[in-house]
Design a protein around this motif. Structure first.
Motif, PDB file in Angstrom:
ATOM      1  N   LEU A   1      -6.744   5.034  -0.563  1.00 46.57           N
ATOM      2  CA  LEU A   1      -6.098   4.910  -1.724  1.00 46.57           C
ATOM      3  C   LEU A   1      -6.986   4.896  -2.969  1.00 46.57           C
ATOM      4  O   LEU A   1      -6.522   5.653  -3.998  1.00 46.57           O
ATOM      5  CB  LEU A   1      -4.968   3.867  -1.598  1.00 46.57           C
ATOM      6  CG  LEU A   1      -3.887   3.957  -0.840  1.00 46.57           C
ATOM      7  CD1 LEU A   1      -2.974   2.607  -1.041  1.00 46.57           C
ATOM      8  CD2 LEU A   1      -2.760   5.126  -1.152  1.00 46.57           C
ATOM      9  N   GLU A   2      -7.968   4.069  -2.887  1.00 44.45           N
ATOM     10  CA  GLU A   2      -8.863   3.983  -3.736  1.00 44.45           C
ATOM     11  C   GLU A   2      -9.668   5.382  -4.077  1.00 44.45           C
ATOM     12  O   GLU A   2      -9.743   5.929  -5.301  1.00 44.45           O
ATOM     13  CB  GLU A   2     -10.140   3.119  -3.431  1.00 44.45           C
ATOM     14  CG  GLU A   2      -9.768   1.532  -3.647  1.00 44.45           C
ATOM     15  CD  GLU A   2     -11.002   0.790  -3.294  1.00 44.45           C
ATOM     16  OE1 GLU A   2     -11.280   0.046  -4.272  1.00 44.45           O
ATOM     17  OE2 GLU A   2     -11.539   0.505  -2.273  1.00 44.45           O
TER      18      GLU A   2
ATOM     19  N   GLU B   1      -8.517  -1.990   6.012  1.00 43.21           N
ATOM     20  CA  GLU B   1      -9.539  -1.428   5.139  1.00 43.21           C
ATOM     21  C   GLU B   1      -9.677  -0.031   4.946  1.00 43.21           C
ATOM     22  O   GLU B   1      -9.803   0.649   3.754  1.00 43.21           O
ATOM     23  CB  GLU B   1     -10.638  -2.022   5.829  1.00 43.21           C
ATOM     24  CG  GLU B   1     -12.151  -1.787   4.875  1.00 43.21           C
ATOM     25  CD  GLU B   1     -13.184  -2.551   5.434  1.00 43.21           C
ATOM     26  OE1 GLU B   1     -14.010  -2.948   4.452  1.00 43.21           O
ATOM     27  OE2 GLU B   1     -13.597  -2.490   6.479  1.00 43.21           O
ATOM     28  N   PRO B   2      -9.316   0.755   6.085  1.00 40.13           N
ATOM     29  CA  PRO B   2      -9.542   2.277   5.821  1.00 40.13           C
ATOM     30  C   PRO B   2      -8.161   2.880   4.974  1.00 40.13           C
ATOM     31  O   PRO B   2      -8.543   3.766   4.177  1.00 40.13           O
ATOM     32  CB  PRO B   2      -9.240   2.772   7.301  1.00 40.13           C
ATOM     33  CG  PRO B   2      -9.605   1.957   8.265  1.00 40.13           C
ATOM     34  CD  PRO B   2      -9.298   0.493   7.559  1.00 40.13           C
TER      35      PRO B   2
ATOM     36  N   LEU C   1       0.850  -1.185   0.050  1.00 47.87           N
ATOM     37  CA  LEU C   1       0.035  -0.014   0.196  1.00 47.87           C
ATOM     38  C   LEU C   1       0.607   1.135   0.059  1.00 47.87           C
ATOM     39  O   LEU C   1       0.593   2.380  -0.782  1.00 47.87           O
ATOM     40  CB  LEU C   1      -0.975   0.016   1.286  1.00 47.87           C
ATOM     41  CG  LEU C   1      -1.896  -1.065   1.156  1.00 47.87           C
ATOM     42  CD1 LEU C   1      -2.917  -1.057   2.437  1.00 47.87           C
ATOM     43  CD2 LEU C   1      -2.777  -0.985  -0.141  1.00 47.87           C
ATOM     44  N   GLU C   2       2.020   1.254   0.790  1.00 49.98           N
ATOM     45  CA  GLU C   2       2.909   2.270   0.718  1.00 49.98           C
ATOM     46  C   GLU C   2       3.404   2.464  -0.718  1.00 49.98           C
ATOM     47  O   GLU C   2       3.650   3.725  -1.061  1.00 49.98           O
ATOM     48  CB  GLU C   2       3.920   2.188   1.884  1.00 49.98           C
ATOM     49  CG  GLU C   2       4.804   3.463   1.935  1.00 49.98           C
ATOM     50  CD  GLU C   2       5.869   3.249   3.000  1.00 49.98           C
ATOM     51  OE1 GLU C   2       6.917   4.031   2.809  1.00 49.98           O
ATOM     52  OE2 GLU C   2       5.797   2.621   4.004  1.00 49.98           O
ATOM     53  N   ALA C   3       3.969   1.511  -1.318  1.00 54.09           N
ATOM     54  CA  ALA C   3       4.732   1.572  -2.407  1.00 54.09           C
ATOM     55  C   ALA C   3       3.432   2.055  -3.411  1.00 54.09           C
ATOM     56  O   ALA C   3       3.924   3.023  -4.319  1.00 54.09           O
ATOM     57  CB  ALA C   3       5.242   0.169  -2.882  1.00 54.09           C
ATOM     58  N   ALA C   4       2.455   1.504  -3.439  1.00 51.48           N
ATOM     59  CA  ALA C   4       1.177   2.025  -4.738  1.00 51.48           C
ATOM     60  C   ALA C   4       0.936   3.763  -4.316  1.00 51.48           C
ATOM     61  O   ALA C   4       0.835   4.332  -5.175  1.00 51.48           O
ATOM     62  CB  ALA C   4       0.140   1.389  -4.354  1.00 51.48           C
TER      63      ALA C   4
END
Length: 367
Positions: free
Chosen positions: A242-243, A236-237, A206-209
């Motif tokens: 990110l979405e 989930e949050p 998630l951090e890389a994205a």
């Protein structure tokens, strides 16, 4: 022969071992499958003679429940009188193995991975290793899925004289055909297919994205996988945030990931530990370049520098660097890397290798 199979998850058997089950039926064996009841059991009906629904807590460590599982396995074995028992995953391996040992029933264990409780050390690790040592001491064969896991357990007295090594669960090359590398005109898609939990490297992904998407306009990140319920509140949050920023597409759980994989350009697997990553095997069979943690259970699926790159587990910085390294290649270089990935899997990870290994052991037991 009458073969009894003990596992903790029906869908795992269906996804990774249905060809093995079918080979048993085709050879005329009677195949009984013991798994916890869930909606996936229906998938196994055509791959066995009978399903025995067996309550089992996959993640709990309640000694009363575990003793009940051991007694249930022992009663089942005495009732069914199989000629051989095959066990998969930690609880069936331990409690099924103990039941086989006490009933003097031939059995073959498959240690698909060591699991968080053993990997993280401490008192629980010592207890589980002790149980494994006892449970596997009379096994006809104890299969491991990578050399590091075998050495780790043998150094602690487990399966020193009866071990074998498999190429994970192998890949059905017909069910997972090569797909031409997608055109990159509309951007490059990185995909992770992992359970949403800490030990699968979700935080680093998630951090890389977030970081890469903020730096490159033509790079997109996808995520497939179900939540580990104990960790849903943590991740989930972050995924939703990110979405909302347009930096991640979360597809949830999918029974079949191949359509998403075929549309992706690079598969990322940031896991902390694996027995042998089926995701990487299937991604390589699909013909996609790989980025994976530099750990056993992942690196075996990789032809280093030719079919992908590795990065340090638990390091978002290292993952980001490996993504940038992949992005520094040309489209043709990434396409060629995917072709090399398929060639490598065809050579070393055909699922028939696993089927042949089990047939060899069954022949020894029946002779």
């Amino acid at each position: 022969m009458k073969i009894l199979i003990l596992s903790n998850y029906a869908n795992g058997l269906w996804l990774f071992r249905k060809e093995l089950l079918k080979s048993f039926l085709d050879a005329g064996h009677e195949v009984l499958i013991s798994v916890p009841p869930d909606e996936n059991c229906v998938k196994l009906r055509e791959y066995c003679t009978r399903i025995i629904e067996t309550p089992l807590s996959r993640h709990g460590s309640n000694p009363v429940q575990d003793y009940g599982l051991f007694k249930g396995y022992r009663k089942m074995i005495r009732r069914e009188k199989p000629q051989v028992v095959l066990t998969y995953t930690i609880k069936p391996n331990i409690y099924g193995g103990l039941a086989c040992k006490l009933t003097r029933t031939p059995y073959i264990c498959n240690i698909t991975g060591l699991g968080v409780a053993i990997e993280n050390g401490g008192m629980m690790s010592k207890v589980l290793i002790g149980l494994y040592k006892t449970a596997t001491s009379r096994a006809n064969k104890v299969f491991f899925q990578n050399e590091r896991n075998r050495k780790f357990m043998q150094d602690r007295g487990v399966a020193r004289k009866n071990s074998g090594l498999l190429p994970g669960s192998g890949v059905n090359l017909n069910d997972h055909p090569f797909h031409e590398y997608p055109d990159e005109a509309e951007g490059i898609h990185f995909l992770a297919v992992i359970r949403v939990m800490k030990d699968k490297g979700i935080a680093e992904y998630l951090e890389a994205a977030d970081r890469i998407s903020g730096e490159y306009e033509n790079v997109h990140f996808d995520l497939v996988g179900e939540f580990e319920e104990d960790e849903r509140a943590v991740y989930e949050p972050q995924i939703k945030a990110l979405e909302e920023k347009g930096r991640l597409s979360y597809h949830g759980h999918l029974d079949t990931v191949e359509p998403v994989m075929a549309k992706s350009h690079v598969i990322v697997h940031p896991s902390y530990h694996e027995g042998m990553s089926n995701v990487l095997l299937e991604a390589a069979a699909c013909g996609r370049p790989l980025l994976c943690s530099n750990i056993h259970g992942c690196i075996e699926a990789l032809d280093p520098g030719k079919s992908g790159f590795t990065f340090d587990a638990k390091s978002a910085d290292s993952l980001v660097s490996s993504i940038k390294k992949m992005l520094s290649l040309t489209e043709d270089e990434r396409r060629h890397m995917g072709r090399c990935a398929r060639d490598y899997i065809e050579k070393y990870f055909d699922r028939q290798i696993v089927i042949d290994a089990y047939k060899k052991e069954l022949k020894k037991i029946s002779s």
